[in-house]
Design a protein around this motif. Structure first.
Motif, short mmCIF file in Angstrom:
data_model
loop_
_atom_site.label_atom_id
_atom_site.label_comp_id
_atom_site.label_asym_id
_atom_site.label_seq_id
_atom_site.Cartn_x
_atom_site.Cartn_y
_atom_site.Cartn_z
N LYS A 189 0.87 -1.19 0.00
CA LYS A 189 0.00 0.00 0.00
C LYS A 189 0.90 1.23 0.00
O LYS A 189 1.86 1.29 0.77
CB LYS A 189 -0.85 0.04 1.27
CG LYS A 189 -2.00 -0.94 1.26
CD LYS A 189 -3.29 -0.22 0.90
CE LYS A 189 -4.41 -1.16 0.49
NZ LYS A 189 -4.69 -2.20 1.48
N GLN A 190 0.56 2.19 -0.84
CA GLN A 190 1.36 3.42 -0.83
C GLN A 190 0.91 4.29 0.34
O GLN A 190 -0.29 4.56 0.48
CB GLN A 190 1.19 4.20 -2.13
CG GLN A 190 2.06 5.45 -2.16
CD GLN A 190 1.83 6.32 -3.38
OE1 GLN A 190 1.06 5.98 -4.27
NE2 GLN A 190 2.48 7.46 -3.40
N ILE A 191 1.85 4.71 1.17
CA ILE A 191 1.49 5.62 2.26
C ILE A 191 1.96 7.02 1.88
O ILE A 191 2.96 7.17 1.18
CB ILE A 191 2.10 5.18 3.62
CG1 ILE A 191 3.62 4.97 3.52
CG2 ILE A 191 1.41 3.94 4.15
CD1 ILE A 191 4.30 4.82 4.87
N PRO A 192 1.22 8.05 2.30
CA PRO A 192 1.63 9.40 1.93
C PRO A 192 2.94 9.79 2.60
O PRO A 192 3.26 9.28 3.68
CB PRO A 192 0.49 10.28 2.44
CG PRO A 192 -0.39 9.43 3.27
CD PRO A 192 0.01 8.00 3.13
N SER A 193 3.70 10.63 1.95
CA SER A 193 4.92 11.15 2.57
C SER A 193 4.55 11.89 3.84
O SER A 193 3.59 12.66 3.86
CB SER A 193 5.60 12.11 1.60
OG SER A 193 6.69 12.74 2.22
N ALA A 194 5.28 11.65 4.90
CA ALA A 194 5.07 12.42 6.13
C ALA A 194 5.56 13.85 5.88
O ALA A 194 6.39 14.08 5.01
CB ALA A 194 5.82 11.77 7.28
N PRO A 195 5.05 14.82 6.65
CA PRO A 195 5.51 16.21 6.46
C PRO A 195 7.01 16.36 6.72
O PRO A 195 7.58 15.55 7.47
CB PRO A 195 4.72 16.99 7.51
CG PRO A 195 3.70 16.08 8.05
CD PRO A 195 4.10 14.69 7.76
N VAL A 196 7.63 17.36 6.12
CA VAL A 196 9.06 17.58 6.41
C VAL A 196 9.27 18.01 7.85
O VAL A 196 10.31 17.74 8.44
CB VAL A 196 9.76 18.59 5.46
CG1 VAL A 196 10.07 17.98 4.13
CG2 VAL A 196 9.03 19.90 5.34
N VAL A 197 8.27 18.68 8.41
CA VAL A 197 8.36 19.05 9.83
C VAL A 197 7.57 18.00 10.61
O VAL A 197 6.36 17.91 10.48
CB VAL A 197 7.74 20.45 10.08
CG1 VAL A 197 7.79 20.81 11.55
CG2 VAL A 197 8.47 21.51 9.25
N PRO A 198 8.27 17.17 11.41
CA PRO A 198 7.57 16.07 12.08
C PRO A 198 6.44 16.57 12.97
O PRO A 198 6.58 17.58 13.66
CB PRO A 198 8.67 15.41 12.92
CG PRO A 198 9.94 15.86 12.33
CD PRO A 198 9.69 17.21 11.72
N GLU A 199 5.33 15.84 12.92
CA GLU A 199 4.18 16.23 13.76
C GLU A 199 4.40 15.68 15.15
O GLU A 199 4.88 14.56 15.31
CB GLU A 199 2.90 15.59 13.18
CG GLU A 199 2.51 16.15 11.84
CD GLU A 199 1.48 15.27 11.14
OE1 GLU A 199 0.43 15.79 10.78
OE2 GLU A 199 1.76 14.07 10.94
N ASN A 200 4.01 16.41 16.14
CA ASN A 200 4.07 15.94 17.53
C ASN A 200 5.45 15.49 17.96
O ASN A 200 5.57 14.57 18.76
CB ASN A 200 3.12 14.75 17.74
CG ASN A 200 1.70 15.11 17.36
OD1 ASN A 200 1.29 16.24 17.59
ND2 ASN A 200 1.00 14.18 16.78
N ASP A 201 6.48 16.02 17.39
CA ASP A 201 7.81 15.60 17.78
C ASP A 201 8.78 16.78 17.73
O ASP A 201 9.53 16.95 16.79
CB ASP A 201 8.31 14.49 16.85
CG ASP A 201 9.61 13.89 17.37
OD1 ASP A 201 10.14 14.40 18.39
OD2 ASP A 201 10.10 12.94 16.77
#
Ligand code: SER
Length: 480
Positions: free
Chosen positions: A17-29
């Motif tokens: 399954k293709q997963i979307p690229s995570a944001p360049v700025v990590p969320e919640n981290d």
């Protein structure tokens, strides 16, 4: 079709399954500034948490690495790159992973088998040699002479601790010369194009290694490097990825690429990264802290190099280049579409701001350096504070005159100045896992371990809402 599409289609055909690229700025981290590797957003799942998309995943992941920002300007370094990856979370393992990599390379990209070589984990006193991978490569027709066993280079871990394991790396012979029978890693014509990590272990805080609940696969292939190699160019910036952008810079400056490569690469690279950072839904704006400061440094360095090439920096040159970049990538990344105008505005505003002090700053710089003496911390800080010269700009300009800058002293002044901002530790400005201090890196990995464990033991609805990591403490905010 380009490499990204070929790759994703291939792995979808193998049940991924293709997963979307995570944001360049990590969320919640908040402990890392940017996402630095394809596997980084997947750490909790490699640790055992259930992934909503299943056990076979693939993607192209945006990555930002600014720890060797100064190296940009040569043929291979980029501050932003895309990494292709496929993962098995406790599903297939070495056999399929190696078979599919081989099939993709030889049957989809049509690379002759004879141009490939591999490295395999040699084993050590804790973990035995990876015989399965070795035999698999032999069975696929890679001769013994093209398989090198190493210990150090074939064990992969991101930083100090966390999921890890033996890997097998695939190399391509990039020259038109006859391919040598024996694979010699030190021959620079052999370039690594793909890394298949078999993550079955976890390195614990005390340095010991234990088994993960699952045997996982984590592979990574850099889009920029592989595209250049497949297109037969030795300079990444000469590949189809950069062609239009470099051509536009050449047009704007009225100068050829040859002879002006360094500045043109810096402008192209830095503006591309600035586009992706400012397009991120995190809403980063140029500032003097954290991601905002990286963004500021990238834009300002690009402007200074544009000026070096005699581009009119009061024109809308940055918008023209940014539009070319946005147009090239917007079909892949929704945030570029959504934030198209925001990106142009961020770049324009920062340019206007910097241009206000740049002329005066350059005059001041020339006055300072007319004495041909190295630049001390107070002077470097003055250039930063009054004229908005980020430190590496001063360092770069000084080094062009053969002068040094007291960077350590500057960092101290900078820290003092930013005392109020708790997150402004020197390490964080380097960005990413690699740039942080050892203790912070450990704590950061510990947050991933803790998250995965909480998801497993308490509930899969446990979400990290924030963390505050310093060398002294780890605070983590959890919501269920
Ligand atoms: N984690 C490995 C790498 O970054 C493979 O994805 O190279």
């Amino acid at each position: 079709m380009n490499l990204k599409d070929l790759y994703i289609n291939f792995f979808i055909s193998k049940g991924h399954k293709q997963i979307p690229s995570a944001p360049v700025v990590p969320e919640n981290d908040p402990s890392v500034l940017f996402n630095t590797a394809g596997m980084q957003p997947l750490v909790p799942y490699l640790m055992g948490a259930h992934h909503p998309y299943g056990k076979r995943l693939c993607d192209y992941q945006k990555c930002v690495r600014t720890n060797d920002l100064d190296s940009v300007g040569d043929t291979t370094h980029h501050t932003f790159f895309e990494m292709l990856g496929n993962w098995s979370l406790g599903d297939y393992f070495k056999d399929e992973s190696i078979s599919w990599s081989f099939e993709f390379l030889t049957e989809v990209l049509n690379i002759p088998k004879n141009k490939l070589a591999v490295t395999v984990f040699k084993g050590n006193d804790k973990i035995p040699m990876d015989e399965v991978s070795y035999n698999k490569w032999l069975s696929l027709g890679i001769p013994k002479e093209r398989i090198v066993l190493t210990e150090e280079d074939n064990f992969w871990i991101a930083g100090e601790m966390g999921p890890c394991g033996p890997d097998t790396e695939i190399f391509y012979y990039r020259s038109d010369k006859e391919v040598p029978t024996v694979f010699d890693e030190s021959d620079e014509n052999w370039v690594e194009i793909w890394n298949n990590v078999f993550m079955e272990f976890v390195k614990n805080p005390d340095g010991s290694i234990s088994e993960l609940p699952n045997k996982n696969v984590d592979t990574g292939m850099g889009v920029e490097r592989t595209t250049a190699i497949l297109e037969g160019v030795n300079d990444n910036y000469a590949s189809s990825i950069w062609k239009d952008i470099i051509e536009l810079i050449s047009e704007l400056s009225g100068l050829p690429y040859e002879g002006n490569e360094k500045s043109m690469r810096i402008i192209a690279d830095h503006l591309r990264t600035a586009v992706f950072i400012s397009a991120d839904y995190a809403g980063i704006k140029p500032s003097n802290t954290d991601q905002g400061y990286i963004l500021r440094r990238l834009i300002r360095r690009a402007i200074r190099h544009a000026k070096k090439l005699n581009i009119d920096i009061n024109s809308d040159f940055e918008s023209l280049i940014a539009k070319k970049i946005l147009d090239q990538y917007q079909d892949y990344y929704q945030e570029l579409k959504d934030n198209y105008e925001v990106v142009l505005e961020v770049l324009r505003n920062e340019k206007i701001k910097f241009n206000r002090t740049l002329e005066k700053g350059l005059k001041e710089f020339n006055k300072i350096t007319s004495k041909k003496e190295d630049i001390d911390a107070i002077t470097a800080f003055h250039l930063y504070d009054t004229y908005g010269f980020p430190i590496e700009l001063t360092v770069e300009m000084a080094s062009e005159l053969g002068l040094k800058v007291d960077e350590k002293g500057f960092e101290e002044k900078f820290r003092e100045h930013q005392e109020l901002s708790r997150s402004a530790s020197a390490g964080k400005f380097k960005g990413g896992l690699a740039g942080n201090g050892e203790i912070e890196t450990r704590y950061h990995t510990a947050t991933h371990l803790l998250n995965a464990a909480l998801k497993e033991v308490v509930s899969k609805d446990v979400h990290q809402k924030g963390s505050n990591i310093t060398a002294e403490s780890l605070l983590i905010n959890i919501q269920i």
